[in-house]
Scaffold this active site. Sequence first.
Site, PDB file in Angstrom:
ATOM      1  N   ASP A 162      -9.360 -13.703   2.745  1.00 50.02           N
ATOM      2  CA  ASP A 162     -10.297 -14.170   1.722  1.00 50.02           C
ATOM      3  C   ASP A 162      -9.630 -15.368   1.064  1.00 50.02           C
ATOM      4  O   ASP A 162      -8.577 -15.236   0.437  1.00 50.02           O
ATOM      5  CB  ASP A 162     -10.518 -13.030   0.719  1.00 50.02           C
ATOM      6  CG  ASP A 162     -11.445 -13.411  -0.431  1.00 50.02           C
ATOM      7  OD1 ASP A 162     -11.662 -14.627  -0.652  1.00 50.02           O
ATOM      8  OD2 ASP A 162     -11.929 -12.489  -1.107  1.00 50.02           O
TER       9      ASP A 162
ATOM     10  N   ASP B 218     -16.915 -12.511   1.563  1.00 49.78           N
ATOM     11  CA  ASP B 218     -16.097 -13.690   1.258  1.00 49.78           C
ATOM     12  C   ASP B 218     -14.858 -13.784   2.134  1.00 49.78           C
ATOM     13  O   ASP B 218     -13.910 -14.490   1.785  1.00 49.78           O
ATOM     14  CB  ASP B 218     -15.716 -13.697  -0.233  1.00 49.78           C
ATOM     15  CG  ASP B 218     -14.988 -12.439  -0.658  1.00 49.78           C
ATOM     16  OD1 ASP B 218     -14.741 -11.560   0.193  1.00 49.78           O
ATOM     17  OD2 ASP B 218     -14.656 -12.325  -1.851  1.00 49.78           O
TER      18      ASP B 218
ATOM     19  N   TYR C 224     -14.643 -19.165  -5.981  1.00 49.45           N
ATOM     20  CA  TYR C 224     -13.970 -18.126  -6.764  1.00 49.45           C
ATOM     21  C   TYR C 224     -12.773 -17.536  -6.003  1.00 49.45           C
ATOM     22  O   TYR C 224     -12.934 -17.067  -4.875  1.00 49.45           O
ATOM     23  CB  TYR C 224     -14.939 -17.017  -7.173  1.00 49.45           C
ATOM     24  CG  TYR C 224     -14.311 -16.214  -8.279  1.00 49.45           C
ATOM     25  CD1 TYR C 224     -14.230 -16.744  -9.554  1.00 49.45           C
ATOM     26  CD2 TYR C 224     -13.709 -15.004  -8.019  1.00 49.45           C
ATOM     27  CE1 TYR C 224     -13.573 -16.066 -10.563  1.00 49.45           C
ATOM     28  CE2 TYR C 224     -13.056 -14.315  -9.012  1.00 49.45           C
ATOM     29  CZ  TYR C 224     -12.991 -14.859 -10.286  1.00 49.45           C
ATOM     30  OH  TYR C 224     -12.331 -14.190 -11.273  1.00 49.45           O
TER      31      TYR C 224
ATOM     32  N   LYS D 130     -15.127  -5.724   0.976  1.00 53.06           N
ATOM     33  CA  LYS D 130     -15.143  -4.852  -0.200  1.00 53.06           C
ATOM     34  C   LYS D 130     -14.675  -3.445   0.139  1.00 53.06           C
ATOM     35  O   LYS D 130     -15.183  -2.446  -0.373  1.00 53.06           O
ATOM     36  CB  LYS D 130     -16.545  -4.795  -0.829  1.00 53.06           C
ATOM     37  CG  LYS D 130     -17.089  -6.157  -1.226  1.00 53.06           C
ATOM     38  CD  LYS D 130     -16.284  -6.815  -2.343  1.00 53.06           C
ATOM     39  CE  LYS D 130     -16.815  -8.209  -2.656  1.00 53.06           C
ATOM     40  NZ  LYS D 130     -16.228  -9.260  -1.758  1.00 53.06           N
TER      41      LYS D 130
ATOM     42  N   TYR E 252      -3.206  -5.644  -8.222  1.00 58.93           N
ATOM     43  CA  TYR E 252      -4.501  -5.838  -7.581  1.00 58.93           C
ATOM     44  C   TYR E 252      -4.822  -7.324  -7.455  1.00 58.93           C
ATOM     45  O   TYR E 252      -4.848  -8.047  -8.445  1.00 58.93           O
ATOM     46  CB  TYR E 252      -5.610  -5.147  -8.381  1.00 58.93           C
ATOM     47  CG  TYR E 252      -6.971  -5.370  -7.753  1.00 58.93           C
ATOM     48  CD1 TYR E 252      -7.267  -4.787  -6.533  1.00 58.93           C
ATOM     49  CD2 TYR E 252      -7.906  -6.196  -8.347  1.00 58.93           C
ATOM     50  CE1 TYR E 252      -8.479  -5.018  -5.915  1.00 58.93           C
ATOM     51  CE2 TYR E 252      -9.126  -6.424  -7.733  1.00 58.93           C
ATOM     52  CZ  TYR E 252      -9.402  -5.837  -6.527  1.00 58.93           C
ATOM     53  OH  TYR E 252     -10.604  -6.075  -5.909  1.00 58.93           O
TER      54      TYR E 252
ATOM     55  N   LYS F 127      -9.469  -6.877  -2.295  1.00 57.14           N
ATOM     56  CA  LYS F 127      -9.441  -5.768  -1.360  1.00 57.14           C
ATOM     57  C   LYS F 127      -8.959  -6.244   0.015  1.00 57.14           C
ATOM     58  O   LYS F 127      -9.066  -7.434   0.338  1.00 57.14           O
ATOM     59  CB  LYS F 127     -10.846  -5.169  -1.288  1.00 57.14           C
ATOM     60  CG  LYS F 127     -10.948  -3.690  -1.605  1.00 57.14           C
ATOM     61  CD  LYS F 127      -9.913  -3.123  -2.516  1.00 57.14           C
ATOM     62  CE  LYS F 127      -9.862  -1.608  -2.392  1.00 57.14           C
ATOM     63  NZ  LYS F 127      -8.772  -1.044  -3.199  1.00 57.14           N
TER      64      LYS F 127
ATOM     65  N   GLN G 159     -16.436   0.962  27.284  1.00 53.74           N
ATOM     66  CA  GLN G 159     -16.851   1.322  28.655  1.00 53.74           C
ATOM     67  C   GLN G 159     -15.625   1.647  29.528  1.00 53.74           C
ATOM     68  O   GLN G 159     -14.490   1.362  29.157  1.00 53.74           O
ATOM     69  CB  GLN G 159     -17.681   0.201  29.311  1.00 53.74           C
ATOM     70  CG  GLN G 159     -18.824  -0.346  28.445  1.00 53.74           C
ATOM     71  CD  GLN G 159     -19.965   0.641  28.187  1.00 53.74           C
ATOM     72  OE1 GLN G 159     -20.561   0.631  27.119  1.00 53.74           O
ATOM     73  NE2 GLN G 159     -20.263   1.468  29.144  1.00 53.74           N
TER      74      GLN G 159
ATOM     75  N   TYR H 129      -2.741  -0.254  -9.768  1.00 57.38           N
ATOM     76  CA  TYR H 129      -2.653  -1.709  -9.645  1.00 57.38           C
ATOM     77  C   TYR H 129      -3.679  -2.421 -10.519  1.00 57.38           C
ATOM     78  O   TYR H 129      -3.911  -3.604 -10.384  1.00 57.38           O
ATOM     79  CB  TYR H 129      -2.835  -2.128  -8.184  1.00 57.38           C
ATOM     80  CG  TYR H 129      -1.740  -1.607  -7.295  1.00 57.38           C
ATOM     81  CD1 TYR H 129      -0.465  -2.160  -7.359  1.00 57.38           C
ATOM     82  CD2 TYR H 129      -1.970  -0.557  -6.422  1.00 57.38           C
ATOM     83  CE1 TYR H 129       0.556  -1.679  -6.558  1.00 57.38           C
ATOM     84  CE2 TYR H 129      -0.961  -0.071  -5.616  1.00 57.38           C
ATOM     85  CZ  TYR H 129       0.301  -0.641  -5.692  1.00 57.38           C
ATOM     86  OH  TYR H 129       1.310  -0.161  -4.902  1.00 57.38           O
TER      87      TYR H 129
HETATM   88  P1  13P Z   1     -12.133 -11.726 -12.810  1.00 53.95           P
HETATM   89  O1  13P Z   1     -10.932 -12.319 -12.109  1.00 53.95           O
HETATM   90  O2  13P Z   1     -13.113 -12.757 -13.290  1.00 53.95           O
HETATM   91  O3  13P Z   1     -11.712 -10.738 -13.845  1.00 53.95           O
HETATM   92  O4  13P Z   1     -12.895 -10.891 -11.667  1.00 53.95           O
HETATM   93  C1  13P Z   1     -12.439  -9.641 -11.297  1.00 53.95           C
HETATM   94  C2  13P Z   1     -12.485  -9.486  -9.867  1.00 53.95           C
HETATM   95  O5  13P Z   1     -13.535  -9.509  -9.263  1.00 53.95           O
HETATM   96  C3  13P Z   1     -11.172  -9.284  -9.221  1.00 53.95           C
HETATM   97  O6  13P Z   1     -11.088  -9.806  -7.962  1.00 53.95           O
HETATM   98  P1  13P Z   2     -12.711  -9.151  -2.447  1.00 54.15           P
HETATM   99  O1  13P Z   2     -11.480  -8.419  -2.022  1.00 54.15           O
HETATM  100  O2  13P Z   2     -13.744  -9.166  -1.377  1.00 54.15           O
HETATM  101  O3  13P Z   2     -12.394 -10.512  -2.959  1.00 54.15           O
HETATM  102  O4  13P Z   2     -13.368  -8.353  -3.642  1.00 54.15           O
HETATM  103  C1  13P Z   2     -12.685  -8.326  -4.827  1.00 54.15           C
HETATM  104  C2  13P Z   2     -13.382  -7.694  -5.973  1.00 54.15           C
HETATM  105  O5  13P Z   2     -12.710  -7.291  -6.875  1.00 54.15           O
HETATM  106  C3  13P Z   2     -14.822  -7.595  -6.010  1.00 54.15           C
HETATM  107  O6  13P Z   2     -15.258  -6.984  -7.198  1.00 54.15           O
HETATM  108 MG    MG Z   3     -13.471  -9.918   0.510  1.00 52.88          MG
HETATM  109 MG    MG Z   4     -12.857 -12.388  -2.973  1.00 50.94          MG
END
Ligand code: 13P
Ligand code: 13P
Ligand code: MG
Ligand code: MG
Length: 364
Positions: free
Chosen positions: A11, A52, A90, A132, A228, A231, A241, A347
């Site tokens: 990602d 993503d 993002y 995700k 964290y 994901k 097969q 995390y």
């Molecule tokens: P923020 O980084 O805007 O808090 O988003 C949280 C998120 O989705 C983590 O990947």
């Molecule tokens: P990704 O690992 O796909 O960026 O998702 C992160 C996340 O926190 C979504 O809420």
């Molecule tokens: Mg992702």
């Molecule tokens: Mg992402």
Amino acid sequence: MPQTLSVIKADIGGYVGHSAMHPEVLDTGREELAKAVQSGLLIDAQAQACGDDLFLIMSHDHGADDEAVHRFAWDTFLAGTEVAKRLHLYGAGQDLLTDAFSGNIRGAGPGSAELELEERPSEPVIVFMGDKTSSGSFNLPFYKMFADPFNTAGLVISESLHAGFSFEVHDLKDHRKIMFNTPEELYDLLVFIGSPGRYAVKRVVTRSSGEVAAVSSTDKLSMIAGRYVGKDDPTAIVRCQGNFPAVGEVLEPFTTPYIVEGFMRGSHYGPWMPVGLAQAHPTRFDGPPRVVALGFQLADGKLVGPRDFFEDVSFDNARREANDVADFLRKHGPFEPHRMPLDEMEYTTMPAVAAKMASRWSEL
Ligand code: 13P
Ligand code: 13P
Ligand code: MG
Ligand code: MG
């Protein structure tokens, strides 16, 4: 000559939020892959997206863990990150956790699954792409494909499958591995892989021939980063097969949207929804988690495909069930078992909140 199918994914920036990939990022992946085919590094290659995440599907004859192939993947993610930065996408470069490439992509953030094979006269393979969700999410589908006769009829009625399969399981916490032979060690196997947050099936081997039937990415971002960052969004490659389950047996586990770890902020359980490429955009509560299955026939290393399997109507019921399960789980809001249990939240915000409140606790 043995060939290698490598899927290396990362990602490197979402559009909008974490929901999908911007077409320019995907184009960058495609352009870089075309150059690598042109230069002779790769036999054939495709860039694909699930949510993503950018998946580089590469056919070559350099074997697994090849430095040039891994360096190329890393450089391609860097090039895509530049595009993501220019467009202010993002989390640009989200999964690139080290400053510099040091010979192998493992441990650097991106996920990888690599399978070496002697191409058969007809070589159907399926590449799975998840978003995700976490490494370990393929445990249950792999179990169904390779060890459950109610899923895979071939285990009962095909001579080439009747000897069963061996599972290579990785302990993601203590960095060790073990092999289990099925069917005789089914119950032992399940003790471990039923807990996919810690134990992940890395590889499945056909016992009749010793060939690798399946491989998945088990790279765990939070354990590499110690916090964290997003994901794992794993990938898997499965041969089909002959000495392996049929295409339909490999796809069958996904007719049930089993619950996986992931969803919003990577901190919730939700149903794993099988979708075609056009629906691989986790949107509701950054989910539900998605899985795409792309089928290819290998032809002298060329990727003939993809067939976008889950766009088929026979997965409509699984999608409906996934939406129903998501509706139900969402009603729990921040409560378990929708939210992940405390030890899985280590995390996230939990350590900071726990530290802030530490002085306010008193003896009962
Ligand atoms: P923020 O980084 O805007 O808090 O988003 C949280 C998120 O989705 C983590 O990947
Ligand atoms: P990704 O690992 O796909 O960026 O998702 C992160 C996340 O926190 C979504 O809420
Ligand atoms: Mg992702
Ligand atoms: Mg992402």
